[in-house]
Design a protein around this motif. Structure first.
Motif, PDB file in Angstrom:
ATOM      1  N   VAL A 106       0.920  -1.543  -0.118  1.00  0.00           N
ATOM      2  CA  VAL A 106       0.161   0.052  -0.205  1.00  0.00           C
ATOM      3  C   VAL A 106       0.937   1.340  -0.011  1.00  0.00           C
ATOM      4  O   VAL A 106       1.844   1.611   1.115  1.00  0.00           O
ATOM      5  CB  VAL A 106      -0.899   0.005   1.122  1.00  0.00           C
ATOM      6  CG1 VAL A 106      -1.867   0.914   1.365  1.00  0.00           C
ATOM      7  CG2 VAL A 106      -1.755  -1.310   1.322  1.00  0.00           C
ATOM      8  N   ARG A 108       0.662   5.135  -0.074  1.00  0.00           N
ATOM      9  CA  ARG A 108       0.301   6.795   0.368  1.00  0.00           C
ATOM     10  C   ARG A 108       1.275   7.750   0.324  1.00  0.00           C
ATOM     11  O   ARG A 108       2.100   7.857   1.323  1.00  0.00           O
ATOM     12  CB  ARG A 108      -0.085   6.428   2.155  1.00  0.00           C
ATOM     13  CG  ARG A 108      -0.898   7.804   2.292  1.00  0.00           C
ATOM     14  CD  ARG A 108      -1.816   8.304   1.567  1.00  0.00           C
ATOM     15  NE  ARG A 108      -2.169   9.690   1.994  1.00  0.00           N
ATOM     16  CZ  ARG A 108      -3.308  10.042   2.816  1.00  0.00           C
ATOM     17  NH1 ARG A 108      -3.790   9.247   3.654  1.00  0.00           N
ATOM     18  NH2 ARG A 108      -4.016  11.346   3.856  1.00  0.00           N
ATOM     19  N   GLU A 142      -6.158  -5.320   2.848  1.00  0.00           N
ATOM     20  CA  GLU A 142      -6.844  -4.838   2.548  1.00  0.00           C
ATOM     21  C   GLU A 142      -7.565  -3.277   3.393  1.00  0.00           C
ATOM     22  O   GLU A 142      -8.001  -2.406   2.949  1.00  0.00           O
ATOM     23  CB  GLU A 142      -8.681  -5.503   2.257  1.00  0.00           C
ATOM     24  CG  GLU A 142      -9.444  -4.994   2.004  1.00  0.00           C
ATOM     25  CD  GLU A 142     -10.781  -6.062   1.595  1.00  0.00           C
ATOM     26  OE1 GLU A 142     -11.345  -5.954   1.856  1.00  0.00           O
ATOM     27  OE2 GLU A 142      -9.870  -7.624   1.877  1.00  0.00           O
ATOM     28  N   GLN A 145      -5.477   0.002   2.468  1.00  0.00           N
ATOM     29  CA  GLN A 145      -5.866   0.109   1.439  1.00  0.00           C
ATOM     30  C   GLN A 145      -6.985   0.796   2.074  1.00  0.00           C
ATOM     31  O   GLN A 145      -6.243   2.198   1.544  1.00  0.00           O
ATOM     32  CB  GLN A 145      -5.967  -0.496   0.562  1.00  0.00           C
ATOM     33  CG  GLN A 145      -5.724  -0.008  -1.074  1.00  0.00           C
ATOM     34  CD  GLN A 145      -5.203  -0.958  -1.979  1.00  0.00           C
ATOM     35  OE1 GLN A 145      -5.729  -2.297  -1.658  1.00  0.00           O
ATOM     36  NE2 GLN A 145      -5.819  -0.494  -2.904  1.00  0.00           N
ATOM     37  N   THR A 149      -5.587   4.784   2.058  1.00  0.00           N
ATOM     38  CA  THR A 149      -5.712   5.371   0.740  1.00  0.00           C
ATOM     39  C   THR A 149      -6.851   5.142   0.094  1.00  0.00           C
ATOM     40  O   THR A 149      -7.197   6.076  -1.317  1.00  0.00           O
ATOM     41  CB  THR A 149      -4.489   4.474  -0.863  1.00  0.00           C
ATOM     42  OG1 THR A 149      -5.464   2.810  -0.236  1.00  0.00           O
ATOM     43  CG2 THR A 149      -3.007   4.171  -0.040  1.00  0.00           C
ATOM     44  N   SER A 150      -8.353   5.495   0.334  1.00  0.00           N
ATOM     45  CA  SER A 150      -9.211   5.388  -0.160  1.00  0.00           C
ATOM     46  C   SER A 150      -9.571   7.590  -0.562  1.00  0.00           C
ATOM     47  O   SER A 150      -8.918   7.959   0.298  1.00  0.00           O
ATOM     48  CB  SER A 150     -10.003   5.292   0.432  1.00  0.00           C
ATOM     49  OG  SER A 150     -10.822   5.563   1.898  1.00  0.00           O
TER      50      SER A 150
END
Length: 211
Positions: A106, A108, A142, A145, A149-150
């Protein structure tokens, strides 16, 4: 944490708040940074002596010697897909340090904010990372993320930043903010959007909160 510019506010934040970050992460996860602390404390040395045992002195000398400025860019190709220079500075999160090339990560990217804002941003991220660490191993990436990062997560981080900046400005310029607020409220009142009674109540509430 990958940085390409030692003059970036993030680099300064890591060096200045090194021990705060050390305490925030605790034993939940490992945060690797390429910016050394402004000073090496004895309690930090004791902590890693207990963790590394006989190998400590080897690592300790390497840590103190530090990295050349911008050296973190050499490590972007450890991951698959490779981290691009345009993504720096960024936080790379993974769940298995022994298999970097064989797992998803992930990423960021971190903004060009002031030192304090970046510290509070990272503090919030650390809290999210800890929560994701409590989930089953197959669900952790998951979770990271989604929470980091959504679009929603990024929007909330920027919203909090703008809110903090606004509050800080209000504290430094209370009279100017009060005048602007009063003008705004009375403008609405004159347009019959608010009653005079409501206007007075709102204005008094603003004054009360600024004291």
């Amino acid at each position: 944490m990958l940085t390409r510019d030692f003059k970036h506010p993030l680099s300064k934040m890591v060096s200045e708040r090194w021990y705060d970050l050390h305490n925030l992460t605790g034993s939940n996860f490992l945060l690797i940074a390429f910016n050394p602390p402004t000073e090496w404390r004895d309690d930090f040395k004791k902590y890693w002596t207990e963790k590394l045992g006989e190998e400590f002195e080897i690592f300790w000398e390497e840590w103190k010697s530090g990295f050349m400025p911008g050296g973190a860019v050499q490590y972007g190709d450890l991951f698959e897909p490779e981290i691009k220079i345009s993504q720096y500075p960024c936080l790379i999160l993974f769940t298995d340090p022994n298999n970097l090339e064989c797992q998803k990560v992930v990423v960021r990217s971190l903004p060009d904010w002031d030192v304090d804002s970046l510290y509070y941003l990272l503090s919030g991220m650390i809290e999210s990372i800890k929560e994701c660490g409590k989930k089953p191993e197959e669900k952790r990436l998951e979770c990271l993320q989604s929470s980091l990062t959504s679009p929603t997560a990024k929007f909330l981080d920027h919203y909090k930043h703008v809110k903090m900046q606004a509050l800080d400005y209000m504290k430094k310029h209370p009279s100017q903010i009060l005048l602007t607020t009063a003008n705004f409220i009375f403008a609405f009142s004159s347009a019959n959007i608010l009653s005079l009674g409501e206007t007075a109540t709102i204005l008094l509430d603003v004054i009360k909160k600024m004291k």
